[in-house]
Design a protein around this motif. Structure first.
Motif, PDB file in Angstrom:
ATOM      1  N   GLY A  57      -3.986  15.189   6.250  1.00 54.35           N
ATOM      2  CA  GLY A  57      -5.079  15.416   5.320  1.00 54.35           C
ATOM      3  C   GLY A  57      -5.450  14.154   4.571  1.00 54.35           C
ATOM      4  N   LEU A  58      -6.079  14.342   3.417  1.00 52.55           N
ATOM      5  CA  LEU A  58      -6.531  13.232   2.589  1.00 52.55           C
ATOM      6  C   LEU A  58      -5.438  12.849   1.595  1.00 52.55           C
ATOM      7  CD1 LEU A  58      -8.870  11.356   1.655  1.00 52.55           C
ATOM      8  CD2 LEU A  58      -9.501  13.173   0.039  1.00 52.55           C
ATOM      9  N   HIS A  59      -5.188  11.558   1.496  1.00 54.57           N
ATOM     10  CA  HIS A  59      -4.171  11.049   0.574  1.00 54.57           C
ATOM     11  C   HIS A  59      -4.827  10.104  -0.433  1.00 54.57           C
ATOM     12  CE1 HIS A  59      -0.887  12.424   3.252  1.00 54.57           C
ATOM     13  NE2 HIS A  59      -1.721  12.082   4.217  1.00 54.57           N
ATOM     14  N   ILE A  60      -4.281  10.091  -1.622  1.00 56.99           N
ATOM     15  CA  ILE A  60      -4.688   9.112  -2.623  1.00 56.99           C
ATOM     16  C   ILE A  60      -3.760   7.914  -2.488  1.00 56.99           C
ATOM     17  CG2 ILE A  60      -5.022   8.627  -5.062  1.00 56.99           C
ATOM     18  CD1 ILE A  60      -6.980  10.637  -3.846  1.00 56.99           C
ATOM     19  N   TYR A 117      -6.971   1.618  -6.287  1.00 55.32           N
ATOM     20  CA  TYR A 117      -6.920   2.938  -5.664  1.00 55.32           C
ATOM     21  C   TYR A 117      -7.749   2.934  -4.384  1.00 55.32           C
ATOM     22  CZ  TYR A 117      -4.826   5.053  -9.834  1.00 55.32           C
ATOM     23  OH  TYR A 117      -3.974   5.387 -10.858  1.00 55.32           O
ATOM     24  N   TYR A 118      -7.358   3.779  -3.425  1.00 53.96           N
ATOM     25  CA  TYR A 118      -8.141   3.954  -2.207  1.00 53.96           C
ATOM     26  C   TYR A 118      -7.814   5.321  -1.616  1.00 53.96           C
ATOM     27  CZ  TYR A 118      -3.858   2.865   0.441  1.00 53.96           C
ATOM     28  OH  TYR A 118      -2.586   2.878   0.955  1.00 53.96           O
ATOM     29  N   GLU A 119      -8.612   5.755  -0.645  1.00 56.11           N
ATOM     30  CA  GLU A 119      -8.373   7.022   0.046  1.00 56.11           C
ATOM     31  C   GLU A 119      -7.889   6.743   1.462  1.00 56.11           C
ATOM     32  OE1 GLU A 119     -11.899   9.352  -0.102  1.00 56.11           O
ATOM     33  OE2 GLU A 119     -11.605   9.945  -2.201  1.00 56.11           O
ATOM     34  N   ASP A 175       0.841  -1.195   0.000  1.00 56.08           N
ATOM     35  CA  ASP A 175       0.000   0.000   0.000  1.00 56.08           C
ATOM     36  C   ASP A 175       0.878   1.249   0.000  1.00 56.08           C
ATOM     37  OD1 ASP A 175      -2.131  -1.730   0.137  1.00 56.08           O
ATOM     38  OD2 ASP A 175      -2.383  -1.535   2.305  1.00 56.08           O
ATOM     39  N   VAL A 176       0.639   2.124  -0.970  1.00 52.50           N
ATOM     40  CA  VAL A 176       1.472   3.301  -1.196  1.00 52.50           C
ATOM     41  C   VAL A 176       0.607   4.558  -1.116  1.00 52.50           C
ATOM     42  CG1 VAL A 176       2.954   4.460  -2.875  1.00 52.50           C
ATOM     43  CG2 VAL A 176       3.044   1.977  -2.649  1.00 52.50           C
ATOM     44  N   LEU A 177       1.153   5.620  -0.521  1.00 52.24           N
ATOM     45  CA  LEU A 177       0.449   6.901  -0.439  1.00 52.24           C
ATOM     46  C   LEU A 177       1.034   7.900  -1.434  1.00 52.24           C
ATOM     47  CD1 LEU A 177       0.011   7.511   3.406  1.00 52.24           C
ATOM     48  CD2 LEU A 177      -1.565   6.418   1.804  1.00 52.24           C
ATOM     49  N   ASP A 178       0.148   8.564  -2.169  1.00 52.44           N
ATOM     50  CA  ASP A 178       0.509   9.710  -3.015  1.00 52.44           C
ATOM     51  C   ASP A 178       1.694   9.423  -3.935  1.00 52.44           C
ATOM     52  OD1 ASP A 178      -1.515  11.229  -1.793  1.00 52.44           O
ATOM     53  OD2 ASP A 178      -0.173  11.816  -0.164  1.00 52.44           O
ATOM     54  N   ILE A 179       1.614   8.328  -4.660  1.00 50.09           N
ATOM     55  CA  ILE A 179       2.735   7.974  -5.532  1.00 50.09           C
ATOM     56  C   ILE A 179       2.915   8.990  -6.657  1.00 50.09           C
ATOM     57  CG2 ILE A 179       1.342   6.453  -7.015  1.00 50.09           C
ATOM     58  CD1 ILE A 179       3.872   4.645  -7.172  1.00 50.09           C
TER      59      ILE A 179
END
Length: 219
Positions: free
Chosen positions: A101-104, A93-95, A48-52
């Motif tokens: 804050g909010l990350h993709i 994809y997930y939030e 699981d990766v944030l804001d790639i």
């Protein structure tokens, strides 16, 4: 969100960032369950990766990216070793929300195969005869550039990513075969002539003497 350890030339320097590898999980663990991930070679893993996209657009990172830096060319990095040729076979994809804050988020699925190009990396990872080894996990490109990661080794079984080097079931099965074979050999050695010298006369006890040559051949 805690600072991530940064790969590439920064290696494990702690810097504040909003993108990075968040966690790892096996095929049977849902994303919302926070448990250590234990996998072995040949099994599937979700990373699981944030804001790639932010990472790929970072001005400090862009000069180090390969020409073909599409996400379909990502590979897992285990303890800094890229598994070359091991590309994602699917992604989701997930939030994700935290105090920043909010990350993709995006989950990439890999099969931890041993390929011709990843053989040298696997040799480095499997060179310690232990059952399970906590390791750092990230994703990146085959040129060595990788994302910051929060998946770093910890002491004990709480480490978020653990690579199974010696599968317990296979190890126990091997030990059982070896011990069983040795016991069978002892039984046959005492009750048959498999390691006795059949070319000489019987001893007073009715048995033939043991043959050193046959015993050596048995081992």
């Amino acid at each position: 969100m805690k600072p991530a350890s940064v790969g590439s030339d920064l290696q494990t320097s702690a810097v504040t960032t909003t993108y990075g590898v968040l966690k790892a999980r096996d095929d049977d663990t849902p994303r919302d369950k926070d448990v250590p991930c234990q996998v072995k070679r040949g099994e599937g893993i979700w990373i699981d990766v944030l804001d790639i996209d932010d990472w790929l657009r970072d001005p400090k990172v862009v000069p180090r990216l390969p020409q073909d830096h599409g996400t379909n060319r990502l590979v897992p990095f285990i303890n800094g070793n890229p598994l070359q040729g091991v590309y994602p076979d699917k992604s989701e994809y997930y939030e994700y929300t935290d105090p920043v804050g909010l990350h993709i988020g995006r989950s990439f699925h890999f099969i931890l195969r041993r390929t011709a190009t990843s053989k040298s990396s696997w040799d480095k990872l499997l060179n310690r005869p232990v059952f399970v080894r906590p390791m750092e996990l990230s994703v990146g490109f085959e040129n060595g550039e990788r994302m910051p990661t929060w998946v770093v080794p910890k002491t004990g079984l709480d480490s978020p990513f653990q690579l199974i080097l010696i599968p317990t079931a296979r190890f126990l099965a091997g030990v059982a075969v070896i011990v069983g074979s040795f016991i069978l050999f002892l039984i046959l050695a005492s009750s048959t002539d498999i390691i006795r010298d059949t070319t000489v006369a019987l001893r007073p006890d009715g048995l033939r003497p043991y043959s050193l040559a046959r015993a050596q051949m048995a081992f």
